[in-house]
Motif scaffolding. Sequence first.
Motif, PDB file in Angstrom:
ATOM      1  N   ASP A 478      -6.753 -16.114  -5.458  1.00  0.00           N
ATOM      2  CA  ASP A 478      -6.209 -14.829  -5.008  1.00  0.00           C
ATOM      3  C   ASP A 478      -4.687 -14.843  -5.066  1.00  0.00           C
ATOM      4  N   THR A 479      -4.111 -13.668  -5.192  1.00  0.00           N
ATOM      5  CA  THR A 479      -2.662 -13.518  -5.187  1.00  0.00           C
ATOM      6  C   THR A 479      -2.274 -12.393  -4.233  1.00  0.00           C
ATOM      7  N   VAL A 480      -1.006 -12.397  -3.855  1.00  0.00           N
ATOM      8  CA  VAL A 480      -0.479 -11.350  -2.979  1.00  0.00           C
ATOM      9  C   VAL A 480       0.063 -10.217  -3.842  1.00  0.00           C
ATOM     10  N   LEU A 481      -0.342  -8.997  -3.531  1.00  0.00           N
ATOM     11  CA  LEU A 481       0.183  -7.835  -4.244  1.00  0.00           C
ATOM     12  C   LEU A 481       1.520  -7.417  -3.639  1.00  0.00           C
ATOM     13  N   ALA A 482       2.236  -6.578  -4.362  1.00  0.00           N
ATOM     14  CA  ALA A 482       3.545  -6.125  -3.886  1.00  0.00           C
ATOM     15  C   ALA A 482       3.396  -5.392  -2.557  1.00  0.00           C
ATOM     16  N   PRO A 483       4.121  -5.800  -1.514  1.00  0.00           N
ATOM     17  CA  PRO A 483       3.999  -5.142  -0.203  1.00  0.00           C
ATOM     18  C   PRO A 483       4.541  -3.719  -0.257  1.00  0.00           C
ATOM     19  N   GLN A 484       3.998  -2.869   0.604  1.00  0.00           N
ATOM     20  CA  GLN A 484       4.384  -1.466   0.650  1.00  0.00           C
ATOM     21  C   GLN A 484       4.778  -1.086   2.072  1.00  0.00           C
ATOM     22  N   VAL A 485       5.757  -0.193   2.188  1.00  0.00           N
ATOM     23  CA  VAL A 485       6.197   0.299   3.492  1.00  0.00           C
ATOM     24  C   VAL A 485       5.490   1.614   3.791  1.00  0.00           C
ATOM     25  N   VAL A 486       4.855   1.679   4.957  1.00  0.00           N
ATOM     26  CA  VAL A 486       4.148   2.892   5.379  1.00  0.00           C
ATOM     27  C   VAL A 486       5.107   3.737   6.216  1.00  0.00           C
ATOM     28  N   THR A 487       5.270   4.990   5.829  1.00  0.00           N
ATOM     29  CA  THR A 487       6.145   5.908   6.564  1.00  0.00           C
ATOM     30  C   THR A 487       5.375   7.173   6.918  1.00  0.00           C
ATOM     31  N   SER A 488       6.008   8.003   7.733  1.00  0.00           N
ATOM     32  CA  SER A 488       5.368   9.277   8.089  1.00  0.00           C
ATOM     33  C   SER A 488       5.256  10.192   6.877  1.00  0.00           C
ATOM     34  N   PRO A 491       1.693   8.469   4.520  1.00  0.00           N
ATOM     35  CA  PRO A 491       0.745   7.883   5.469  1.00  0.00           C
ATOM     36  C   PRO A 491      -0.565   7.419   4.840  1.00  0.00           C
ATOM     37  N   LEU A 492      -0.703   7.576   3.512  1.00  0.00           N
ATOM     38  CA  LEU A 492      -1.955   7.235   2.841  1.00  0.00           C
ATOM     39  C   LEU A 492      -1.782   5.992   1.981  1.00  0.00           C
ATOM     40  N   VAL A 493      -2.896   5.292   1.758  1.00  0.00           N
ATOM     41  CA  VAL A 493      -2.904   4.095   0.918  1.00  0.00           C
ATOM     42  C   VAL A 493      -3.751   4.373  -0.310  1.00  0.00           C
ATOM     43  N   ALA A 494      -3.179   4.131  -1.487  1.00  0.00           N
ATOM     44  CA  ALA A 494      -3.914   4.255  -2.743  1.00  0.00           C
ATOM     45  C   ALA A 494      -4.176   2.861  -3.280  1.00  0.00           C
ATOM     46  N   ALA A 495      -5.443   2.565  -3.594  1.00  0.00           N
ATOM     47  CA  ALA A 495      -5.834   1.247  -4.090  1.00  0.00           C
ATOM     48  C   ALA A 495      -6.457   1.390  -5.468  1.00  0.00           C
ATOM     49  N   ILE A 504      -8.268   6.422  -2.097  1.00  0.00           N
ATOM     50  CA  ILE A 504      -7.151   6.812  -1.237  1.00  0.00           C
ATOM     51  C   ILE A 504      -7.689   7.008   0.175  1.00  0.00           C
ATOM     52  N   PHE A 505      -7.061   6.358   1.157  1.00  0.00           N
ATOM     53  CA  PHE A 505      -7.528   6.434   2.548  1.00  0.00           C
ATOM     54  C   PHE A 505      -6.324   6.336   3.483  1.00  0.00           C
ATOM     55  N   PRO A 506      -6.479   6.713   4.761  1.00  0.00           N
ATOM     56  CA  PRO A 506      -5.351   6.672   5.707  1.00  0.00           C
ATOM     57  C   PRO A 506      -4.910   5.234   6.004  1.00  0.00           C
ATOM     58  N   ALA A 507      -3.615   5.020   6.075  1.00  0.00           N
ATOM     59  CA  ALA A 507      -3.086   3.686   6.375  1.00  0.00           C
ATOM     60  C   ALA A 507      -3.407   3.264   7.800  1.00  0.00           C
ATOM     61  N   GLN A 508      -3.638   4.223   8.693  1.00  0.00           N
ATOM     62  CA  GLN A 508      -3.932   3.886  10.083  1.00  0.00           C
ATOM     63  C   GLN A 508      -5.288   3.200  10.237  1.00  0.00           C
ATOM     64  N   ASP A 509      -6.122   3.242   9.184  1.00  0.00           N
ATOM     65  CA  ASP A 509      -7.421   2.576   9.239  1.00  0.00           C
ATOM     66  C   ASP A 509      -7.312   1.074   9.003  1.00  0.00           C
ATOM     67  N   VAL A 510      -6.148   0.605   8.576  1.00  0.00           N
ATOM     68  CA  VAL A 510      -5.955  -0.825   8.306  1.00  0.00           C
ATOM     69  C   VAL A 510      -5.568  -1.517   9.607  1.00  0.00           C
ATOM     70  N   ALA A 535      -0.397   1.310  -3.236  1.00  0.00           N
ATOM     71  CA  ALA A 535       0.816   2.101  -3.035  1.00  0.00           C
ATOM     72  C   ALA A 535       0.609   2.995  -1.829  1.00  0.00           C
ATOM     73  N   THR A 536       1.674   3.239  -1.095  1.00  0.00           N
ATOM     74  CA  THR A 536       1.615   4.212  -0.006  1.00  0.00           C
ATOM     75  C   THR A 536       2.048   5.554  -0.573  1.00  0.00           C
ATOM     76  N   VAL A 537       1.233   6.564  -0.368  1.00  0.00           N
ATOM     77  CA  VAL A 537       1.464   7.859  -1.007  1.00  0.00           C
ATOM     78  C   VAL A 537       1.310   8.973   0.017  1.00  0.00           C
ATOM     79  N   SER A 538       1.622  10.168  -0.420  1.00  0.00           N
ATOM     80  CA  SER A 538       1.419  11.371   0.377  1.00  0.00           C
ATOM     81  C   SER A 538       0.506  12.313  -0.399  1.00  0.00           C
ATOM     82  N   GLU A 539       0.218  13.444   0.180  1.00  0.00           N
ATOM     83  CA  GLU A 539      -0.643  14.411  -0.492  1.00  0.00           C
ATOM     84  C   GLU A 539       0.038  15.050  -1.695  1.00  0.00           C
ATOM     85  N   ALA A 540       1.336  14.749  -1.878  1.00  0.00           N
ATOM     86  CA  ALA A 540       2.031  15.277  -3.054  1.00  0.00           C
ATOM     87  C   ALA A 540       1.468  14.688  -4.337  1.00  0.00           C
ATOM     88  N   GLY A 541       0.851  13.506  -4.246  1.00  0.00           N
ATOM     89  CA  GLY A 541       0.233  12.907  -5.410  1.00  0.00           C
ATOM     90  C   GLY A 541       0.816  11.554  -5.745  1.00  0.00           C
TER      91      GLY A 541
END
Length: 613
Positions: A478-488, A491-495, A504-510, A535-541
């Motif tokens: 296994d390897t570590v993927l690039a870390p992402q900063v979650v902001t307001s 608030p979503l995580v794309a895998a 795509i799911f809410p970051a608060q579920d982690v 990646a941490t994303v928003s509903e903008a896409g």
Amino acid sequence: GIAVGMATEIPSHNLTEVAQAARLMLENPETTLDEILAVMPGPDFATGGQIISTPEEIRDVYATGRGSVRVRARYTFEDLARGQWRLVVTQLPPNTSSQKVLSEIEDLTNPKVKVGKKVLSAEQQQTRAAMLSMLEAVRDESGKTEDVRLVFEPKSKNQDRDEFVRTLLSKTSMEGNVPVNLVFVGLDGKPRQKALTEILAEWVAFRIQTVRRRTQYRLEKALDRIHILEGRKLVFLNLEDVIALIRESDDPKVALMAKYPLSERQADDILEIRLRQLARLEGIRIEAELSELQKTREKLEDLLGNEKRLTALISREIAQDAQNYGDERRTLIEADSQTRVDKKIVDEPVTVIVSKMGYLRQRTGHGHDASIMNYRANDAFAVSFECRTTDTLVAFGSTGRVYSIPVANLPNAKGDGQYVTNFTELEPGEKILHYLQASEDATVLIATSAGSGLVCEFKDLISKIRTGKAFIKLEKGDTVLAPQVVTSDRPLVAALSEGGRLLIFPAQDVRRLPKGGQGVTLMDLGSREKLLAIATVSEAGLTVSGTGRGGKDREERIRRAKFEKYLGNRARKGKVLEIHFKATQLTALGGSEVFDDTAEDEPQAPETNLDLL
């Protein structure tokens, strides 16, 4: 130490204080820890020194049976002519000697290149320069008159005395922690870590048992001697008859026991008496000894039958031992803060530049285009962070360890920078995969190629040692993927999976794990499938990028019209991307961008699989 893999670290204490604590516990078995610490406040080392731990910290050590106390050398300043002065150390912490301190000073002022390195590290160079700028000379003047006398002469009489002392204490073993591990073999014969009150209570119980057995032994000896003397007394009262009986009898022992009320032990003693012991003076001595033994017997029987008298005797014996062998306390107990040499850092904005080969540097100010800077041969720009000199850069290793690099320690951008190993000590074969810089309270999402991940704050990743700390649990391969900063704003995580599926799911579920670990499942992967990117994303896409036919870079935007298709719960499989290239990376679209929900993506020419044809 103790067998079966157990160790014990019991510091020395003052005999007089220990005796007082033992007497307290003897007189009152319900004595509290605070009452004991009032007479025995802490360890007392033969070398002296000063314990700077607070009373609360010392109490916690004795209450739990484990911990450490911090000990500092004791020193004075000697004023010389013309305003000159020098520092004289007169007492050292335990396990520290004058020779050891001199050796440490030599290593600081004349450091050697570490194993596996080609040049001195930045920290070694900084420490060497600091020591040489303030220390003129050091010598050991210990001798017959003084057990310890280390003399430190400053470079200048204008040198700040407090700063001079702080530097020496923080860089040498003249201040350090003394471990405490109170593992004892108790009355049950089992080694176990115990609190101070429990140790004293068991010792007092053992001492009472020992004195009781000693008293019982002395009583038995006295009774045996009384028994012998009573037999001899009977002989002296009938001396002529006894002599005649012994002379005429074939078996004197049996004859004596038949005629007189004597035991076998008394009869044997009478037959072994020498003639000179039959003198009249000897009879007087027997009477005197018998009288003395009777008094001793009464005294010993009284001790065994009276618990208070026995306790009082033990208390007097302990006090007498303390008077005979005790001495004054040598180690001063006075709380003080741990010595630190804080580097004065000017808080200003800087840009940290990281190259692909792992060379780090900083440039004053923000808004620089780091891609046009000069780099070493075969090296290029990798990533940059706009931060401040008081911030910390975190590096993620291939083994799951994280390393902290103070931004203030990075060289300026005039050169090509310094390699990351100048600021860290990596494990054998380990490589740095990613870098991150954020505010201390920023929420960071960390994921692995196995599909697991966790959330923590950026400050949870920071450590104070060059060897970093283990934070992410990795399985083999296994390897570590690039870390992402979650902001307001994101608030979503794309895998993105290796099979081209997107979830795509809410970051608060982690799950939030401040101390790190394996985390929870982010995406349900197939057999031998890996997680490629997050990646941490928003509903903008978001933008999906990858490689198309002929190795060309391709990308496609997942806009709001298609965004909801990939929304789901954590640990689900997600949906297959409707693209015609191999996706490898995800990028969030800026929230400030305006998109038309009804607009369609530009048509992509379908690729032809030549191998399939």
